[in-house]
Scaffold this motif. Sequence first.
Motif, PDB file in Angstrom:
ATOM      1  N   THR A 141       7.314  -0.603   9.714  1.00 40.89           N
ATOM      2  CA  THR A 141       6.359  -0.138   8.700  1.00 40.89           C
ATOM      3  C   THR A 141       4.931  -0.028   9.239  1.00 40.89           C
ATOM      4  O   THR A 141       4.154   0.778   8.727  1.00 40.89           O
ATOM      5  CB  THR A 141       6.371  -1.063   7.474  1.00 40.89           C
ATOM      6  N   GLY A 142       4.603  -0.820  10.262  1.00 44.04           N
ATOM      7  CA  GLY A 142       3.256  -0.744  10.830  1.00 44.04           C
ATOM      8  C   GLY A 142       2.930   0.635  11.395  1.00 44.04           C
ATOM      9  O   GLY A 142       1.930   1.253  11.004  1.00 44.04           O
ATOM     10  N   PRO A 143       3.741   1.162  12.309  1.00 46.42           N
ATOM     11  CA  PRO A 143       3.484   2.503  12.839  1.00 46.42           C
ATOM     12  C   PRO A 143       3.505   3.585  11.757  1.00 46.42           C
ATOM     13  O   PRO A 143       2.733   4.553  11.823  1.00 46.42           O
ATOM     14  CB  PRO A 143       4.617   2.709  13.848  1.00 46.42           C
ATOM     15  N   TYR A 144       4.372   3.421  10.754  1.00 46.73           N
ATOM     16  CA  TYR A 144       4.415   4.414   9.679  1.00 46.73           C
ATOM     17  C   TYR A 144       3.093   4.424   8.905  1.00 46.73           C
ATOM     18  O   TYR A 144       2.560   5.487   8.584  1.00 46.73           O
ATOM     19  CB  TYR A 144       5.573   4.124   8.733  1.00 46.73           C
ATOM     20  N   TYR A 145       2.583   3.234   8.625  1.00 46.35           N
ATOM     21  CA  TYR A 145       1.292   3.169   7.918  1.00 46.35           C
ATOM     22  C   TYR A 145       0.192   3.829   8.747  1.00 46.35           C
ATOM     23  O   TYR A 145      -0.607   4.620   8.236  1.00 46.35           O
ATOM     24  CB  TYR A 145       0.919   1.712   7.616  1.00 46.35           C
ATOM     25  N   LEU A 146       0.150   3.510  10.029  1.00 44.00           N
ATOM     26  CA  LEU A 146      -0.894   4.055  10.907  1.00 44.00           C
ATOM     27  C   LEU A 146      -0.778   5.571  11.060  1.00 44.00           C
ATOM     28  O   LEU A 146      -1.788   6.254  11.275  1.00 44.00           O
ATOM     29  CB  LEU A 146      -0.820   3.382  12.279  1.00 44.00           C
ATOM     30  N   SER A 147       0.431   6.111  10.900  1.00 42.83           N
ATOM     31  CA  SER A 147       0.609   7.564  11.029  1.00 42.83           C
ATOM     32  C   SER A 147      -0.035   8.328   9.879  1.00 42.83           C
ATOM     33  O   SER A 147      -0.351   9.513  10.001  1.00 42.83           O
ATOM     34  CB  SER A 147       2.100   7.910  11.093  1.00 42.83           C
ATOM     35  N   GLY A 148      -0.184   7.664   8.731  1.00 39.92           N
ATOM     36  CA  GLY A 148      -0.791   8.299   7.570  1.00 39.92           C
ATOM     37  C   GLY A 148       0.136   9.225   6.806  1.00 39.92           C
ATOM     38  O   GLY A 148      -0.282   9.862   5.830  1.00 39.92           O
ATOM     39  N   LYS A 149       1.407   9.297   7.188  1.00 44.23           N
ATOM     40  CA  LYS A 149       2.332  10.213   6.519  1.00 44.23           C
ATOM     41  C   LYS A 149       2.548   9.855   5.048  1.00 44.23           C
ATOM     42  O   LYS A 149       2.860  10.723   4.236  1.00 44.23           O
ATOM     43  CB  LYS A 149       3.671  10.230   7.260  1.00 44.23           C
ATOM     44  N   TRP A 150       2.407   8.576   4.711  1.00 41.84           N
ATOM     45  CA  TRP A 150       2.589   8.147   3.330  1.00 41.84           C
ATOM     46  C   TRP A 150       1.573   8.769   2.385  1.00 41.84           C
ATOM     47  O   TRP A 150       1.794   8.860   1.175  1.00 41.84           O
ATOM     48  CB  TRP A 150       2.500   6.617   3.247  1.00 41.84           C
ATOM     49  N   LYS A 151       0.440   9.228   2.931  1.00 39.50           N
ATOM     50  CA  LYS A 151      -0.600   9.808   2.085  1.00 39.50           C
ATOM     51  C   LYS A 151      -0.160  11.111   1.438  1.00 39.50           C
ATOM     52  O   LYS A 151      -0.691  11.504   0.399  1.00 39.50           O
ATOM     53  CB  LYS A 151      -1.870  10.043   2.897  1.00 39.50           C
ATOM     54  N   THR A 152       0.810  11.792   2.038  1.00 37.79           N
ATOM     55  CA  THR A 152       1.285  13.060   1.471  1.00 37.79           C
ATOM     56  C   THR A 152       2.075  12.838   0.191  1.00 37.79           C
ATOM     57  O   THR A 152       2.310  13.778  -0.561  1.00 37.79           O
ATOM     58  CB  THR A 152       2.180  13.801   2.480  1.00 37.79           C
ATOM     59  N   LYS A 153       2.473  11.584  -0.069  1.00 34.68           N
ATOM     60  CA  LYS A 153       3.214  11.278  -1.286  1.00 34.68           C
ATOM     61  C   LYS A 153       2.285  11.115  -2.485  1.00 34.68           C
ATOM     62  O   LYS A 153       2.736  11.096  -3.623  1.00 34.68           O
ATOM     63  CB  LYS A 153       4.002   9.967  -1.105  1.00 34.68           C
ATOM     64  N   SER A 154       1.010  10.996  -2.219  1.00 33.73           N
ATOM     65  CA  SER A 154       0.055  10.487  -3.198  1.00 33.73           C
ATOM     66  C   SER A 154      -0.001  11.244  -4.506  1.00 33.73           C
ATOM     67  O   SER A 154       0.106  10.656  -5.567  1.00 33.73           O
ATOM     68  CB  SER A 154      -1.341  10.412  -2.580  1.00 33.73           C
ATOM     69  N   GLN A 155      -0.168  12.556  -4.456  1.00 36.64           N
ATOM     70  CA  GLN A 155      -0.362  13.306  -5.696  1.00 36.64           C
ATOM     71  C   GLN A 155       0.895  14.019  -6.171  1.00 36.64           C
ATOM     72  O   GLN A 155       0.925  14.554  -7.273  1.00 36.64           O
ATOM     73  CB  GLN A 155      -1.482  14.330  -5.503  1.00 36.64           C
ATOM     74  N   LYS A 156       1.953  14.036  -5.360  1.00 32.94           N
ATOM     75  CA  LYS A 156       3.133  14.797  -5.730  1.00 32.94           C
ATOM     76  C   LYS A 156       3.794  14.274  -6.996  1.00 32.94           C
ATOM     77  O   LYS A 156       4.238  15.026  -7.854  1.00 32.94           O
ATOM     78  CB  LYS A 156       4.152  14.771  -4.581  1.00 32.94           C
ATOM     79  N   LEU A 157       3.862  12.948  -7.091  1.00 30.34           N
ATOM     80  CA  LEU A 157       4.644  12.364  -8.167  1.00 30.34           C
ATOM     81  C   LEU A 157       4.038  12.623  -9.533  1.00 30.34           C
ATOM     82  O   LEU A 157       4.711  13.068 -10.453  1.00 30.34           O
ATOM     83  CB  LEU A 157       4.767  10.841  -7.927  1.00 30.34           C
ATOM     84  N   ILE A 158       2.736  12.387  -9.706  1.00 32.83           N
ATOM     85  CA  ILE A 158       2.154  12.509 -11.038  1.00 32.83           C
ATOM     86  C   ILE A 158       1.948  13.958 -11.424  1.00 32.83           C
ATOM     87  O   ILE A 158       1.729  14.268 -12.593  1.00 32.83           O
ATOM     88  CB  ILE A 158       0.809  11.733 -11.139  1.00 32.83           C
ATOM     89  N   ARG A 159       2.034  14.880 -10.471  1.00 32.90           N
ATOM     90  CA  ARG A 159       1.894  16.290 -10.802  1.00 32.90           C
ATOM     91  C   ARG A 159       3.212  16.943 -11.170  1.00 32.90           C
ATOM     92  O   ARG A 159       3.251  18.075 -11.609  1.00 32.90           O
ATOM     93  CB  ARG A 159       1.276  17.036  -9.610  1.00 32.90           C
ATOM     94  N   VAL A 218       0.840  -1.204   0.000  1.00 28.74           N
ATOM     95  CA  VAL A 218       0.000   0.000   0.000  1.00 28.74           C
ATOM     96  C   VAL A 218       0.871   1.248   0.000  1.00 28.74           C
ATOM     97  O   VAL A 218       0.647   2.196  -0.775  1.00 28.74           O
ATOM     98  CB  VAL A 218      -0.944   0.002   1.223  1.00 28.74           C
ATOM     99  N   VAL A 219       1.868   1.265   0.861  1.00 29.03           N
ATOM    100  CA  VAL A 219       2.750   2.433   0.972  1.00 29.03           C
ATOM    101  C   VAL A 219       3.481   2.670  -0.347  1.00 29.03           C
ATOM    102  O   VAL A 219       3.612   3.809  -0.808  1.00 29.03           O
ATOM    103  CB  VAL A 219       3.731   2.238   2.143  1.00 29.03           C
ATOM    104  N   ARG A 220       3.950   1.583  -0.988  1.00 29.18           N
ATOM    105  CA  ARG A 220       4.618   1.736  -2.275  1.00 29.18           C
ATOM    106  C   ARG A 220       3.649   2.241  -3.343  1.00 29.18           C
ATOM    107  O   ARG A 220       4.015   3.054  -4.195  1.00 29.18           O
ATOM    108  CB  ARG A 220       5.213   0.400  -2.726  1.00 29.18           C
ATOM    109  N   GLY A 221       2.433   1.726  -3.324  1.00 28.66           N
ATOM    110  CA  GLY A 221       1.441   2.164  -4.297  1.00 28.66           C
ATOM    111  C   GLY A 221       1.148   3.644  -4.194  1.00 28.66           C
ATOM    112  O   GLY A 221       0.765   4.286  -5.176  1.00 28.66           O
ATOM    113  N   ALA A 222       1.354   4.204  -3.015  1.00 28.42           N
ATOM    114  CA  ALA A 222       1.161   5.641  -2.808  1.00 28.42           C
ATOM    115  C   ALA A 222       2.366   6.452  -3.245  1.00 28.42           C
ATOM    116  O   ALA A 222       2.306   7.682  -3.285  1.00 28.42           O
ATOM    117  CB  ALA A 222       0.858   5.919  -1.337  1.00 28.42           C
ATOM    118  N   GLY A 223       3.477   5.771  -3.563  1.00 25.39           N
ATOM    119  CA  GLY A 223       4.666   6.482  -4.013  1.00 25.39           C
ATOM    120  C   GLY A 223       5.775   6.568  -2.992  1.00 25.39           C
ATOM    121  O   GLY A 223       6.791   7.215  -3.229  1.00 25.39           O
TER     122      GLY A 223
END
Length: 461
Positions: free
Chosen positions: A442-460, A389-394
């Motif tokens: 990786t568990g606590p990192y996923y729960l923190s939600g910080k990976w979500k900030t990577k979501s739109q940066k790459l394709i933009r 999931v985290v990788r899929g978000a970038g």
Amino acid sequence: MELKNKDNNSNSGNKQINAMTEGNPVRLILVFAFPMLVGNVFQQLYNMVDSIVVGNYVGKIALAAVGTGFPLIFMMASLFIGLGIGATILIAQYVGAGDIENVKKTCQTIYTAMILGAIPISILGLFLCEPILNLINTPADTLPMAKQYMMIIFAGLLGAIGYNMNTGILQGFGDSKSSLLFLVIATGINIALDLLFVVVFGWGVAGVAIATIIAQAFSWIFGLVYMRKKYEVLNFQILKFYFNRDIFVKILKLGLPTGIQQMLFSIGIMSIQSLVNSYGSDFIAGFNAANKIDMFAFMPIQSFSNAVTTYTGQNIGAGRMDRVHSGTVAAVTMSVIVCLLALVIIPLGPPLLGLFNSDSAVIESGMIYLKNVMPLYVLLAIVFVINAVVRGAGESVVPMIGAIVTLWLGRIPSAYYIAYNFGKEYMFYSYGIGWFFWLMITGPYYLSGKWKTKSQKLIRQ
């Protein structure tokens, strides 16, 4: 879903691309994962037949030789595995965003990088195989056949890399069925050639290696022809090189951490292999046979993880972050259930190991591995899905760090400590120790939600 150009003109030639941005997540992940799971079964049969044929028709030393060199082969191909994953994620995000122009550029760029990079990697592998086999304490009776097998595999590495690139591109499109067709064909060719080259011609370990590279090359070429006919966006000349620097940088950002992770993982596995090798050819043969068997528990985990990577990438590209969590829960649940069901492998272990070689010492060695590892697979199931999931978000760096810590601070030191203080019978509990380390990162990192900030940066960008 229909991919569109940036000016929103529809492209009817690409309607086959499968969207995962609408519908029930459980059904979507299952439908996407099932062909990959079947494909993984065939892939494992592909690998098992090599071991079964040499183990029964050449001997247990040949069985040890075929498995000993795998970490080095995997290490040399790791960069391309990472690039393939990076391309999958980027393509999935462009598919979700409806950007067909960049989908095509990404596919062309990754193919150019593959062709230009595979040849020097193969040559390097030819020169490194013997020194590394000596470095990992390969027994003298196993070394000649292990070297022969590895050199042939390295000579034909382009076919394996090409097949995996095809698979990565198709998965980014949401298509997991086409790769299954390529793999079924390759498996049939490999089995037939294994029997011909080893049983009929008596070529031994060289025979299974030659059969492997022929089957992989055929699968790659057939897959490329098939893809070009099915998807208009893939109708490009692979030898007419096209390279987009900006897109390649994006692929590197997504895939290089995974490639480095896989490379370091392979080096770590060679450290484990060195420890295994110190106990002789019987223990090596049992370990390698057990590895082939326990892969049947790992395959569903891998399939669900690959599915959720594409699912996450497409939903993020479409701005559907709300669907990502439900997909994660579905994939974790299904993976854990499969791991619990897979515990049946333990009581079935002796007859399954006997398929590779009937020697009692080989079977006993294989059972040590299965009894240590199988009960702890549930930890791997959870961490694999979270990383997907985290990788899929970038975000590829955190999973890489987790894998490195898992191996170098968890599995390797604990394996050596346990083996030297409690005996080889318990050394493979180190796998579960390493997976626990990984989950704690990786568990606590996923729960923190910080990976979500990577979501739109790459394709933009």
